[in-house]
Design an enzyme around this catalytic site. Sequence first.
Site, PDB file in Angstrom:
ATOM      1  CG  ASP A 385      -0.170   0.004   2.529  1.00 25.67           C
ATOM      2  OD1 ASP A 385       0.899  -0.644   2.588  1.00 25.67           O
ATOM      3  OD2 ASP A 385      -0.617   0.633   3.503  1.00 25.67           O
ATOM      4  CD  GLU A 386      -0.959   4.796   2.975  1.00 23.05           C
ATOM      5  OE1 GLU A 386      -1.911   5.578   3.167  1.00 23.05           O
ATOM      6  OE2 GLU A 386      -0.189   4.432   3.877  1.00 23.05           O
ATOM      7  CB  VAL A 387       4.266   2.329  -3.539  1.00 23.20           C
ATOM      8  CG1 VAL A 387       5.616   2.620  -4.192  1.00 23.20           C
ATOM      9  CG2 VAL A 387       4.234   0.917  -2.975  1.00 23.20           C
TER      10      VAL A 387
END
Length: 631
Positions: A385-387
């Site tokens: 997530d949230e790279v």
Amino acid sequence: MLSHTYVALLTYITNVMALWPQPAEVSTGSGVLWLDPALTATFRCNGGDVVLFDYPPDLGKLPVLGFVNSAYQFAQTVWDEFQAFAGNHDFHGSKKAITETSIAQAAVHETIKSMHNTNFVPWKLHKRHSPFEPDVMAQRHYLSSLQIQQSHCPDVGAFDPLAFFAGDESYEIMIDNATATIQTNSTIGALWALQTFQQFFYAHSTHSGSYMLGTPARIVDRPKWRHRGLSVDIARNPFRPSDLTRTIDAMARTKMNRLHIHATDSQSWPLEIPSLPDLATKGAYQPHLVWSADSLEAIQIHGASRGVSVFVEIDMPGHTASVANAYPDLIAAYNRLDWSTFAAEPLSGQLKLNSTAVLTFVTTLLEDLLPRTRPYTSLYHIGGDEVNLAAYLLDETVASDEPQVLRPLLQKFIDHVIGIALQHGFQPVVWEEMLLDWNLTLPSVTNDNRKVSTLVQVWRNSERIKDVLKKGHRVIFGDYHHWYLDCGFGVFLEPYPSGKSPVGVPYNTSGGYPSKLKKPYLDYCNPFHNWRHIYTYDPLANISADLIDNIEGGEVLMWSEQTDSIDLDFKLWPRVAAAAEVLWTGVRHETMLEDASRRLGEWREREVTDHHTAMSPVHMTWCLMEGGCNL
Ligand SMILES: *[C@@H]1O[C@H](CO)[C@@H](O)[C@H](O)[C@H]1NC(C)=O
Ligand SMILES: *[C@@H]1O[C@H](CO)[C@@H](O)[C@H](O)[C@H]1NC(C)=O
Ligand SMILES: *[C@@H]1O[C@H](CO)[C@@H](O)[C@H](O)[C@H]1NC(C)=O
Ligand SMILES: *[C@@H]1O[C@H](CO)[C@@H](O)[C@H](O)[C@H]1NC(C)=O
Ligand SMILES: *[C@@H]1O[C@H](CO)[C@@H](O)[C@H](O)[C@H]1NC(C)=O
Ligand SMILES: *[C@@H]1O[C@H](CO)[C@@H](O)[C@H](O)[C@H]1NC(C)=O
């Protein structure tokens, strides 16, 4: 023989068995059965041909005991000795082998123990001063025999988590006269039947003995979804292994069956990886807050013994700044003052994307961790997530924030991680961004092999459930607007003291959080999601019937920026139980809230009385007593 008072009483008890989660089918009579102190149990399998074990256990096979003064106490003492001998709860002891039979045996013993030992007098569920208990002067009828009949015998070999957790979870309970019969097709079904069974019995306020109402009774039950999960973040604040074993016990009492440990994040790395010891010794908040390999194994064993598959997430490649405590060269954009450009919350830092050293690190990490967790679970969460794109501008191995440049490198990274997970026989779980934002290719269900179908976990928006399903993947739902347990407690950041950005730091141009902070300091996902909100969330809304079969289930999630050991239970319960009924029984509706508040209210009273799980009341006592409070 029922007393006259008691028969009259039953006419205003609308739901004699207040079970949680609600079984598929319940039919009850108007009788009372007391629990025979000398209750015996037999667990048969293979259509009844094989006696797997008896209760009380065969004394010849167990350690010799001291003086005891009743058949029940005798049986329990035998069992406690046996438990001590088996060392089931010993976090520092040697490794123990579990088998399906030992799990079933422990479940039978613990169920019988808790039925005898319950202190739960359900006075709050009845009108003030009303006689709600069976007449102790009337003749008592006893439940003296519990017969468990499983269609197949468990494998005698080593514990196989895939076979165990994928077993048929359905069960049937029949109680007639002195005998209770449980029918199942698998050990996991027997565990859930025993959990239901425990909820039958009450303590009497003035006399000894446990009793149940509503006999004869028949319950037929099966879950709606296979994945009934809770995710707990143990990295943002300190937690202890006992926090999770306690949580597992309460989860099992609601038939939740998946504990997702978000084990590491940018702020700390509490998980010991013996082949990379500096990760935890340097990355945990304190040396005494390291979760040893043995404690992780003990939690997984504890979970398996309760029917809960405990699986780990090492979130990568984002959310990894804590790796820099041990291996600074692997991390880009580490701990930037202008963190909001490079991460969703402080501190920034993520694994470099085009680095052989990073891939070597990941291999060492996973080749250490995965073979240790695989004996007890077939799930591994790879994160994703949230790279953050901007962090890769500062990553000298790529120096780009162009999605087209980064995408093939990210695909290679994820292929590497999933490849190792598949080699060890895991079903990978991944956050939705990898599929929906990055369009990565993930092993798919289309090959009809559950072991290699990646499960995609949706968190941002319920519409994405449909998006994942349309791409042919199985989905785990848990939309933050509904099922995040950390929402509504307020933001955890301060406004910058001067009301401006730090000198030279352009963080207001990125829509950074600090400049938006204003009274009353609400968090991004406010308001607080109370149990009614969680209970009435409908993950199937807007999803066409041809897609719903690929929904694996859901998770409620406890992110821990503002939670630790001290307040964990308050934040989990009773809301996790509300989600548990959605996951077990199926989508709930507003019209069910009145019935739910009474049953969940009873579940809460039993839970705090018998298990001391800290949580707020479900209802004002007067409302429970009156059977509800409607607007
Ligand atoms: C067990 O399996 C049989 C055959 O598939 C099925 O009819 C039954 O509903 C299952 N569950 C129980 C509790 O018997
Ligand atoms: C339970 O007891 C009643 C009355 O004694 C009897 O008629 C009935 O057959 C019994 N049921 C079973 C399943 O033994
Ligand atoms: C990745 O690294 C290799 C080897 O250093 C280099 O040749 C390649 O250009 C890099 N790729 C990108 C997209 O920067
Ligand atoms: C992924 O696909 C969507 C829809 O086709 C597109 O908008 C998006 O830019 C793609 N992302 C990448 C990283 O290629
Ligand atoms: C379903 O779609 C409607 C209309 O687009 C939307 O308002 C609603 O929020 C959606 N519900 C869910 C749970 O996604
Ligand atoms: C935001 O950035 C602009 C230009 O980059 C600057 O003029 C302004 O003062 C900044 N505002 C704050 C609150 O820092």
